[in-house]
Design a protein around this motif. Structure first.
Motif, PDB file in Angstrom:
ATOM      1  N   ALA A 166      58.756 -20.378 108.524  1.00  9.74           N
ATOM      2  CA  ALA A 166      60.179 -20.710 108.610  1.00  9.74           C
ATOM      3  C   ALA A 166      60.602 -21.544 107.408  1.00  9.74           C
ATOM      4  CB  ALA A 166      60.471 -21.463 109.906  1.00  9.74           C
ATOM      5  N   SER A 167      59.739 -22.459 106.994  1.00 13.19           N
ATOM      6  CA  SER A 167      60.036 -23.293 105.835  1.00 13.19           C
ATOM      7  C   SER A 167      60.226 -22.442 104.588  1.00 13.19           C
ATOM      8  CB  SER A 167      58.917 -24.311 105.615  1.00 13.19           C
ATOM      9  OG  SER A 167      59.135 -25.049 104.433  1.00 13.19           O
ATOM     10  N   MET A 168      59.334 -21.497 104.371  1.00 14.91           N
ATOM     11  CA  MET A 168      59.437 -20.645 103.191  1.00 14.91           C
ATOM     12  C   MET A 168      60.707 -19.796 103.226  1.00 14.91           C
ATOM     13  SD  MET A 168      55.550 -19.609 102.253  1.00 14.91           S
ATOM     14  CE  MET A 168      56.156 -18.623 100.896  1.00 14.91           C
ATOM     15  N   ALA A 169      61.080 -19.325 104.405  1.00 13.25           N
ATOM     16  CA  ALA A 169      62.306 -18.522 104.532  1.00 13.25           C
ATOM     17  C   ALA A 169      63.540 -19.374 104.242  1.00 13.25           C
ATOM     18  CB  ALA A 169      62.391 -17.912 105.919  1.00 13.25           C
ATOM     19  N   THR A 170      63.567 -20.581 104.765  1.00 19.23           N
ATOM     20  CA  THR A 170      64.698 -21.482 104.549  1.00 19.23           C
ATOM     21  C   THR A 170      64.795 -21.870 103.083  1.00 19.23           C
ATOM     22  OG1 THR A 170      64.491 -22.325 106.806  1.00 19.23           O
ATOM     23  CG2 THR A 170      65.735 -23.672 105.257  1.00 19.23           C
ATOM     24  N   LEU A 171      63.652 -22.214 102.485  1.00 22.37           N
ATOM     25  CA  LEU A 171      63.645 -22.596 101.077  1.00 22.37           C
ATOM     26  C   LEU A 171      63.997 -21.409 100.185  1.00 22.37           C
ATOM     27  CD1 LEU A 171      60.492 -24.887 101.135  1.00 22.37           C
ATOM     28  CD2 LEU A 171      62.885 -25.614 100.986  1.00 22.37           C
ATOM     29  N   ALA A 172      63.609 -20.210 100.577  1.00 21.83           N
ATOM     30  CA  ALA A 172      63.960 -19.013  99.812  1.00 21.83           C
ATOM     31  C   ALA A 172      65.472 -18.796  99.806  1.00 21.83           C
ATOM     32  CB  ALA A 172      63.252 -17.784 100.369  1.00 21.83           C
ATOM     33  N   GLU A 173      66.110 -19.099 100.926  1.00 27.40           N
ATOM     34  CA  GLU A 173      67.569 -18.979 100.987  1.00 27.40           C
ATOM     35  C   GLU A 173      68.221 -19.963 100.011  1.00 27.40           C
ATOM     36  OE1 GLU A 173      71.250 -19.277 104.199  1.00 27.40           O
ATOM     37  OE2 GLU A 173      69.202 -19.334 104.936  1.00 27.40           O
ATOM     38  N   ALA A 174      67.720 -21.196  99.993  1.00 25.64           N
ATOM     39  CA  ALA A 174      68.251 -22.199  99.065  1.00 25.64           C
ATOM     40  C   ALA A 174      68.005 -21.783  97.619  1.00 25.64           C
ATOM     41  CB  ALA A 174      67.618 -23.561  99.343  1.00 25.64           C
ATOM     42  N   LYS A 175      66.806 -21.289  97.331  1.00 26.36           N
ATOM     43  CA  LYS A 175      66.498 -20.835  95.975  1.00 26.36           C
ATOM     44  C   LYS A 175      67.390 -19.661  95.569  1.00 26.36           C
ATOM     45  CE  LYS A 175      62.204 -20.385  94.754  1.00 26.36           C
ATOM     46  NZ  LYS A 175      60.782 -19.997  94.792  1.00 26.36           N
ATOM     47  N   GLY A 176      67.677 -18.782  96.513  1.00 25.43           N
ATOM     48  CA  GLY A 176      68.545 -17.650  96.227  1.00 25.43           C
ATOM     49  C   GLY A 176      69.948 -18.100  95.854  1.00 25.43           C
ATOM     50  N   MET A 177      70.439 -19.120  96.543  1.00 26.76           N
ATOM     51  CA  MET A 177      71.766 -19.646  96.227  1.00 26.76           C
ATOM     52  C   MET A 177      71.799 -20.251  94.814  1.00 26.76           C
ATOM     53  SD  MET A 177      73.021 -21.368  99.794  1.00 26.76           S
ATOM     54  CE  MET A 177      74.651 -21.780  99.140  1.00 26.76           C
ATOM     55  N   LEU A 178      70.650 -20.784  94.400  1.00 27.00           N
ATOM     56  CA  LEU A 178      70.560 -21.388  93.067  1.00 27.00           C
ATOM     57  C   LEU A 178      70.233 -20.364  91.977  1.00 27.00           C
ATOM     58  CD1 LEU A 178      68.589 -24.588  94.085  1.00 27.00           C
ATOM     59  CD2 LEU A 178      70.887 -24.542  93.089  1.00 27.00           C
ATOM     60  N   GLY A 179      69.923 -19.146  92.383  1.00 28.97           N
ATOM     61  CA  GLY A 179      69.551 -18.117  91.429  1.00 28.97           C
ATOM     62  C   GLY A 179      68.137 -18.277  90.897  1.00 28.97           C
ATOM     63  N   LEU A 180      67.267 -18.898  91.690  1.00 32.18           N
ATOM     64  CA  LEU A 180      65.896 -19.142  91.267  1.00 32.18           C
ATOM     65  C   LEU A 180      64.955 -18.002  91.583  1.00 32.18           C
ATOM     66  CD1 LEU A 180      65.511 -22.906  92.266  1.00 32.18           C
ATOM     67  CD2 LEU A 180      65.987 -21.941  90.010  1.00 32.18           C
ATOM     68  N   GLU A 181      65.413 -17.010  92.296  1.00 35.67           N
ATOM     69  CA  GLU A 181      64.507 -15.911  92.656  1.00 35.67           C
ATOM     70  C   GLU A 181      64.764 -14.694  91.827  1.00 35.67           C
ATOM     71  OE1 GLU A 181      63.035 -16.457  96.999  1.00 35.67           O
ATOM     72  OE2 GLU A 181      65.157 -16.048  97.004  1.00 35.67           O
TER      73      GLU A 181
ATOM     74  N   MET B 100      60.283 -26.760  97.105  1.00 42.27           N
ATOM     75  CA  MET B 100      61.155 -27.936  97.219  1.00 42.27           C
ATOM     76  C   MET B 100      61.341 -28.596  95.853  1.00 42.27           C
ATOM     77  SD  MET B 100      60.125 -29.665 100.873  1.00 42.27           S
ATOM     78  CE  MET B 100      58.389 -29.243 100.938  1.00 42.27           C
ATOM     79  N   ALA B 101      60.274 -28.687  95.075  1.00 44.87           N
ATOM     80  CA  ALA B 101      60.368 -29.284  93.740  1.00 44.87           C
ATOM     81  C   ALA B 101      61.270 -28.461  92.829  1.00 44.87           C
ATOM     82  CB  ALA B 101      58.982 -29.421  93.135  1.00 44.87           C
ATOM     83  N   ALA B 102      61.191 -27.140  92.929  1.00 38.67           N
ATOM     84  CA  ALA B 102      62.036 -26.263  92.111  1.00 38.67           C
ATOM     85  C   ALA B 102      63.509 -26.444  92.476  1.00 38.67           C
ATOM     86  CB  ALA B 102      61.620 -24.812  92.281  1.00 38.67           C
ATOM     87  N   ILE B 103      63.781 -26.558  93.759  1.00 44.91           N
ATOM     88  CA  ILE B 103      65.158 -26.770  94.220  1.00 44.91           C
ATOM     89  C   ILE B 103      65.664 -28.118  93.736  1.00 44.91           C
ATOM     90  CG2 ILE B 103      66.599 -27.138  96.279  1.00 44.91           C
ATOM     91  CD1 ILE B 103      64.670 -25.043  97.666  1.00 44.91           C
ATOM     92  N   ASP B 104      64.844 -29.153  93.888  1.00 45.16           N
ATOM     93  CA  ASP B 104      65.235 -30.498  93.437  1.00 45.16           C
ATOM     94  C   ASP B 104      65.530 -30.503  91.941  1.00 45.16           C
ATOM     95  OD1 ASP B 104      64.894 -31.433  96.027  1.00 45.16           O
ATOM     96  OD2 ASP B 104      62.908 -32.280  95.636  1.00 45.16           O
ATOM     97  N   ALA B 105      64.679 -29.849  91.153  1.00 46.92           N
ATOM     98  CA  ALA B 105      64.862 -29.811  89.699  1.00 46.92           C
ATOM     99  C   ALA B 105      66.154 -29.087  89.329  1.00 46.92           C
ATOM    100  CB  ALA B 105      63.666 -29.148  89.034  1.00 46.92           C
ATOM    101  N   ALA B 106      66.420 -27.979  90.012  1.00 45.04           N
ATOM    102  CA  ALA B 106      67.636 -27.215  89.716  1.00 45.04           C
ATOM    103  C   ALA B 106      68.886 -28.019  90.061  1.00 45.04           C
ATOM    104  CB  ALA B 106      67.627 -25.891  90.478  1.00 45.04           C
TER     105      ALA B 106
END
Length: 80
Positions: A65-80, A26-32
């Motif tokens: 489920a949280s990790m899967a959902t957050l992984a989808e968001a990170k993927g959209m941001l190119g964080l993975e 969540m912190a990585a997504i917020d920062a991005a």
């Protein structure tokens, strides 16, 4: 029997590790999002919605489920 006990022990030890990864994601997504992205406004809104959903799942104790959902968001941001 030893294998079953060992597997159960690993499962119990892994649960807290998964729980601790959610806030970091969540912190990585917020920062991005705060740094700015090349996403359209619609895509950024979708990422924020996924991040919020992941936070709710984390708070409810559904860390897989949280990790899967957050992984989808990170993927959209190119964080993975």
């Amino acid at each position: 029997m030893k294998h079953l006990t060992l597997a159960a022990a690993f499962a119990l030890l892994a649960a807290p590790a998964l729980a601790n990864q959610c806030p970091a994601d969540m912190a990585a997504i917020d920062a991005a999002l705060a740094a700015g992205t090349d996403l359209t406004e619609e895509q950024a809104t979708q990422v924020q919605a996924l991040r919020d959903e992941g936070a709710q799942q984390h708070e409810a104790g559904d860390h897989a489920a949280s990790m899967a959902t957050l992984a989808e968001a990170k993927g959209m941001l190119g964080l993975e």
